[in-house]
Scaffold this motif. Structure first.
Motif, short mmCIF file in Angstrom:
data_model
loop_
_atom_site.label_atom_id
_atom_site.label_comp_id
_atom_site.label_asym_id
_atom_site.label_seq_id
_atom_site.Cartn_x
_atom_site.Cartn_y
_atom_site.Cartn_z
N ILE A 240 -41.99 -8.58 -1.27
CA ILE A 240 -41.52 -7.90 0.00
C ILE A 240 -40.15 -7.98 0.30
CG2 ILE A 240 -42.15 -8.25 2.38
CD1 ILE A 240 -44.57 -10.17 1.65
N THR A 241 -39.70 -6.71 0.64
CA THR A 241 -38.01 -6.61 0.54
C THR A 241 -37.80 -5.70 1.81
OG1 THR A 241 -38.10 -4.77 -1.19
CG2 THR A 241 -37.43 -6.97 -1.33
N GLY A 242 -36.91 -5.90 2.79
CA GLY A 242 -36.55 -4.98 3.78
C GLY A 242 -34.96 -4.55 3.65
N GLN A 243 -34.61 -3.68 4.35
CA GLN A 243 -33.34 -2.77 4.06
C GLN A 243 -31.97 -3.59 5.00
OE1 GLN A 243 -33.55 1.43 3.77
NE2 GLN A 243 -31.59 1.48 4.97
N ASP A 244 -32.31 -3.88 6.06
CA ASP A 244 -31.38 -4.43 6.96
C ASP A 244 -31.62 -5.54 7.97
OD1 ASP A 244 -32.02 -2.79 9.07
OD2 ASP A 244 -31.15 -1.13 7.92
N PRO A 245 -30.82 -5.84 8.79
CA PRO A 245 -31.55 -7.01 9.94
C PRO A 245 -32.60 -6.59 10.55
CG PRO A 245 -28.99 -6.74 9.73
CD PRO A 245 -29.58 -5.70 8.85
N THR A 246 -32.62 -5.15 10.88
CA THR A 246 -34.05 -4.60 12.08
C THR A 246 -35.14 -4.95 11.20
OG1 THR A 246 -33.66 -2.44 10.96
CG2 THR A 246 -32.45 -2.79 12.80
N ALA A 247 -35.14 -5.33 9.88
CA ALA A 247 -36.46 -5.32 9.33
C ALA A 247 -36.88 -6.94 9.16
CB ALA A 247 -36.37 -4.79 7.88
#
Length: 264
Positions: A240-247
């Motif tokens: 599980i990975t997110g792009q930037d702080p908003t994720a």
């Protein structure tokens, strides 16, 4: 108002209760693993971009926003860094109520002062790992073989979740499964893309690699949102990975969902 802190606030760190959380305290080691479901947050000790004097830090929001979601679901959370002890934090937004809450949470800030060393971690006790981001995440963590070993034991032996946010994805680049393949080979994966980096800036020139380029070169299916800061994240099995702080929040929520599915 946005401010940046590169050292934990002195009055918080001097709080007497923090002494109970010192990693050298044998009592902590004895009582460390008391709850069933534990998640390991991986952070960096790096204070600068490479050998420059440009300050680097762990992204506070990426830590606390995910921590808050997981804590509310009663997951126990520990912090590990390559060297253990205090870590630099930055990118604070004191207008955010959750960030402000944890900034003045003595117990939580004590954990950031007393992060565990890799040799203090028993991988068998954890269900998931979460690599937090910030510029500091590019240094110390990706090449640390002890952290790599811990993460892969959690992933392979515990059927655990591996997650990362923003520059925290740098921690994934050297992870290999027991069959010698990169963990993310043939999988959908995300992190902070080159599109939003200032490649001419001195900070970027200090990076040991481009997250996007190295993951693509090693067989990962790297994707990202061209809009940016729009809660973009991807899930591929137990990665599980997110792009930037908003994720950060959605990554934490997806960790919970994956852990609950694992129990079925």
């Amino acid at each position: 108002m946005r401010i940046t802190l590169f050292y934990v606030l002195a009055f918080i760190l001097s709080y007497s209760c923090i002494n109970k959380d010192k990693t050298e305290d044998k009592g902590l080691e004895i009582n460390l693993y008391t709850k069933k479901d534990r998640i390991l947050f991986i952070v960096s000790n790096q204070h600068t971009y490479g050998s420059t004097k440009i300050n680097a830090a762990n992204h506070f929001a990426e830590i606390v926003l995910a921590y808050d979601v997981l804590k509310r679901k009663e997951y126990a959370i520990d912090f590990v860094s390559p060297e253990g002890g205090a870590i630099p934090i930055g990118y604070l937004n004191t207008s955010d109520s959750i960030e402000k809450q944890y900034l003045y949470d003595f117990e939580f800030m004590g954990k950031l002062k007393n992060t565990l060393k890799p040799e203090q971690i028993d991988p068998s006790k954890y269900k998931a790992v979460y690599y937090s981001g910030g510029g500091a995440a590019m240094f110390g963590v990706p090449e640390n073989e002890n952290i790599q070993r811990i993460v892969m034991e959690i992933y392979e032996k515990n059927d655990g979740i591996v997650s990362a946010i923003c520059h925290g994805t740098a921690g994934l680049v050297n992870l290999k499964t027991s069959d010698g393949n990169f963990l993310y080979e043939g999988k959908k994966v995300n992190g902070f893309p080159d599109l939003f980096e200032n490649m001419e800036a001195e900070y970027y020139k200090q990076f040991p690699f481009s997250i996007e380029q190295i993951i693509k070169a090693r067989g990962g299916d790297f994707s990202y949102s061209k809009e940016g800061w729009d809660n973009y994240s991807v899930v591929d099995g137990r990665l599980i990975t997110g792009q930037d702080p908003t994720a950060a929040v959605s990554v934490a929520e997806k960790i919970i969902k994956a852990l609950e599915n694992n129990k079925k």
